[in-house]
Design a protein around this motif. Structure first.
Motif, PDB file in Angstrom:
ATOM      1  N   UNK A  87       0.835  -1.193   0.000  1.00  0.00           N
ATOM      2  CA  UNK A  87       0.000   0.000   0.000  1.00  0.00           C
ATOM      3  C   UNK A  87       0.874   1.248   0.000  1.00  0.00           C
ATOM      4  N   UNK A  88       0.252   2.381   0.262  1.00  0.00           N
ATOM      5  CA  UNK A  88       0.924   3.679   0.221  1.00  0.00           C
ATOM      6  C   UNK A  88       1.510   3.924  -1.174  1.00  0.00           C
ATOM      7  N   UNK A  89       0.673   3.717  -2.173  1.00  0.00           N
ATOM      8  CA  UNK A  89       1.051   3.945  -3.565  1.00  0.00           C
ATOM      9  C   UNK A  89       0.354   5.222  -4.024  1.00  0.00           C
ATOM     10  N   UNK A  90       1.117   6.164  -4.545  1.00  0.00           N
ATOM     11  CA  UNK A  90       0.566   7.422  -5.051  1.00  0.00           C
ATOM     12  C   UNK A  90       0.742   7.458  -6.564  1.00  0.00           C
ATOM     13  N   UNK A  91      -0.338   7.805  -7.272  1.00  0.00           N
ATOM     14  CA  UNK A  91      -0.283   7.896  -8.728  1.00  0.00           C
ATOM     15  C   UNK A  91      -0.885   9.222  -9.150  1.00  0.00           C
ATOM     16  N   UNK A  92      -0.133   9.990  -9.943  1.00  0.00           N
ATOM     17  CA  UNK A  92      -0.625  11.244 -10.506  1.00  0.00           C
ATOM     18  C   UNK A  92      -0.582  11.151 -12.019  1.00  0.00           C
ATOM     19  N   UNK A  93      -1.741  11.362 -12.633  1.00  0.00           N
ATOM     20  CA  UNK A  93      -1.884  11.303 -14.082  1.00  0.00           C
ATOM     21  C   UNK A  93      -2.311  12.686 -14.545  1.00  0.00           C
ATOM     22  N   UNK A  94      -1.496  13.321 -15.383  1.00  0.00           N
ATOM     23  CA  UNK A  94      -1.783  14.678 -15.825  1.00  0.00           C
ATOM     24  C   UNK A  94      -1.654  14.780 -17.340  1.00  0.00           C
ATOM     25  N   UNK A  95      -2.673  15.338 -17.980  1.00  0.00           N
ATOM     26  CA  UNK A  95      -2.647  15.588 -19.429  1.00  0.00           C
ATOM     27  C   UNK A  95      -2.199  14.347 -20.197  1.00  0.00           C
ATOM     28  N   UNK A  96      -2.745  13.199 -19.817  1.00  0.00           N
ATOM     29  CA  UNK A  96      -2.325  11.927 -20.389  1.00  0.00           C
ATOM     30  C   UNK A  96      -3.530  11.157 -20.909  1.00  0.00           C
ATOM     31  N   UNK A  97      -3.251  10.070 -21.646  1.00  0.00           N
ATOM     32  CA  UNK A  97      -4.307   9.189 -22.130  1.00  0.00           C
ATOM     33  C   UNK A  97      -3.926   7.753 -21.803  1.00  0.00           C
ATOM     34  N   UNK A  98      -4.908   7.017 -21.284  1.00  0.00           N
ATOM     35  CA  UNK A  98      -4.733   5.593 -21.018  1.00  0.00           C
ATOM     36  C   UNK A  98      -5.812   4.879 -21.807  1.00  0.00           C
ATOM     37  N   UNK A  99      -5.387   4.061 -22.778  1.00  0.00           N
ATOM     38  CA  UNK A  99      -6.321   3.437 -23.717  1.00  0.00           C
ATOM     39  C   UNK A  99      -6.131   1.919 -23.707  1.00  0.00           C
ATOM     40  N   UNK A 100      -7.184   1.214 -23.244  1.00  0.00           N
ATOM     41  CA  UNK A 100      -7.147  -0.249 -23.175  1.00  0.00           C
ATOM     42  C   UNK A 100      -7.918  -0.894 -24.315  1.00  0.00           C
ATOM     43  N   UNK A 101      -8.336  -0.106 -25.292  1.00  0.00           N
ATOM     44  CA  UNK A 101      -9.048  -0.673 -26.426  1.00  0.00           C
ATOM     45  C   UNK A 101     -10.440  -1.149 -26.065  1.00  0.00           C
ATOM     46  N   UNK A 102     -10.952  -2.061 -26.863  1.00  0.00           N
ATOM     47  CA  UNK A 102     -12.347  -2.487 -26.749  1.00  0.00           C
ATOM     48  C   UNK A 102     -12.612  -3.443 -25.589  1.00  0.00           C
ATOM     49  N   UNK A 103     -11.594  -4.234 -25.165  1.00  0.00           N
ATOM     50  CA  UNK A 103     -11.851  -5.271 -24.168  1.00  0.00           C
ATOM     51  C   UNK A 103     -10.937  -5.223 -22.942  1.00  0.00           C
ATOM     52  N   UNK A 104     -10.140  -4.195 -22.806  1.00  0.00           N
ATOM     53  CA  UNK A 104      -9.194  -4.147 -21.702  1.00  0.00           C
ATOM     54  C   UNK A 104      -9.642  -3.260 -20.555  1.00  0.00           C
ATOM     55  N   UNK A 105      -8.825  -3.249 -19.515  1.00  0.00           N
ATOM     56  CA  UNK A 105      -9.068  -2.480 -18.297  1.00  0.00           C
ATOM     57  C   UNK A 105      -8.025  -1.366 -18.246  1.00  0.00           C
ATOM     58  N   UNK A 106      -8.437  -0.130 -18.500  1.00  0.00           N
ATOM     59  CA  UNK A 106      -7.476   0.972 -18.622  1.00  0.00           C
ATOM     60  C   UNK A 106      -6.638   1.134 -17.361  1.00  0.00           C
ATOM     61  N   UNK A 107      -7.302   1.240 -16.213  1.00  0.00           N
ATOM     62  CA  UNK A 107      -6.618   1.322 -14.926  1.00  0.00           C
ATOM     63  C   UNK A 107      -7.208   0.237 -14.044  1.00  0.00           C
ATOM     64  N   UNK A 108      -6.399  -0.734 -13.631  1.00  0.00           N
ATOM     65  CA  UNK A 108      -6.864  -1.799 -12.745  1.00  0.00           C
ATOM     66  C   UNK A 108      -6.088  -1.701 -11.443  1.00  0.00           C
ATOM     67  N   UNK A 109      -6.819  -1.733 -10.316  1.00  0.00           N
ATOM     68  CA  UNK A 109      -6.242  -1.476  -9.006  1.00  0.00           C
ATOM     69  C   UNK A 109      -6.372  -2.727  -8.140  1.00  0.00           C
ATOM     70  N   UNK A 110      -5.222  -3.323  -7.774  1.00  0.00           N
ATOM     71  CA  UNK A 110      -5.193  -4.503  -6.916  1.00  0.00           C
ATOM     72  C   UNK A 110      -4.825  -4.162  -5.467  1.00  0.00           C
ATOM     73  N   UNK A 111      -4.321  -2.946  -5.229  1.00  0.00           N
ATOM     74  CA  UNK A 111      -3.844  -2.521  -3.913  1.00  0.00           C
ATOM     75  C   UNK A 111      -4.285  -1.088  -3.652  1.00  0.00           C
ATOM     76  N   UNK A 112      -4.375  -0.675  -2.382  1.00  0.00           N
ATOM     77  CA  UNK A 112      -4.807   0.689  -2.079  1.00  0.00           C
ATOM     78  C   UNK A 112      -3.920   1.724  -2.776  1.00  0.00           C
ATOM     79  N   UNK A 113      -4.566   2.729  -3.357  1.00  0.00           N
ATOM     80  CA  UNK A 113      -3.844   3.758  -4.101  1.00  0.00           C
ATOM     81  C   UNK A 113      -4.460   5.126  -3.829  1.00  0.00           C
TER      82      UNK A 113
END
Length: 194
Positions: A87-113
């Motif tokens: 845990x204690x994971x920090x993520x900052x996304x700014x002016x960005x693109x995350x593209x998982x297409x038609x069947x994917x998971x753009x952002x998948x979270x397995x732990x506290x963030x």
């Protein structure tokens, strides 16, 4: 542009200026992050089936994406994966693109963030997917702030697969806080049903 034929593990604090280029990975998991890392100004692509572009693998780290595109569009891809076990994971996304297409998971979270998404586009079958405990801590305790961003999914239910009820934002754990502010747009791709 550069193509990498193996996994890249990062164990030291570093900034990677992609310099308006494209970094392409041919391994299913491309960048595995164990330290504080900042990616800026460019594209990270993974064209493998079920590919991951960037995956956190440790606790007590910070990840920044600034003017970066993460693109993994084949199969059940996961362009940004909050993985490992910590845990204690920090993520900052700014002016960005995350593209998982038609069947994917753009952002998948397995732990506290603690995640901030600012002026960005996040899209895939599920744009934000918060997993429960399953060989990880689960996403309980996560706080995600979305500001002036577009969060979209394909998540349609079709006649051939009427049991698929996945959401643009999928919660499989409790105690996850999602704050949406500013001129953010949450929805489905044009043409997606349900």
């Amino acid at each position: 542009d550069i193509t990498f034929n193996s996994i890249v593990e990062i164990h030291k604090n570093i900034t990677i200026d992609i310099n308006e280029k494209t970094l392409t990975g041919t391994a299913e998991k491309f960048f595995r992050v164990f330290a504080d890392v900042r990616f800026e100004k460019g594209n990270i692509v993974n064209n493998t089936n079920n590919g991951r572009c960037v995956e956190t693998r440790a606790a007590d780290i910070a990840l920044e994406l600034d003017n970066v595109s993460l693109i993994a569009e084949n199969g059940a891809s996961q362009p940004l994966t909050i993985g490992g076990s910590g845990d204690n994971i920090a993520v900052n996304i700014n002016a960005s693109e995350i593209n998982a297409g038609k069947y994917g998971y753009a952002v998948i979270v397995f732990n506290p963030v603690q995640m901030n998404i600012e002026s960005s586009i996040v899209k895939g079958w599920s744009a934000l997917y918060f997993k429960g405990e399953d060989n990880s801590l689960g996403s309980a305790g996560s706080v995600v702030n979305v500001n002036n961003s577009e969060i979209t999914g394909t998540n349609h239910v079709s006649a051939s697969d009427p049991t698929n009820t996945f959401a643009t934002i999928q919660f499989e754990d409790e105690n996850v806080t999602l704050n949406v502010n500013g001129d953010s747009n949450l929805g489905a791709y044009e043409g997606a049903g349900g």
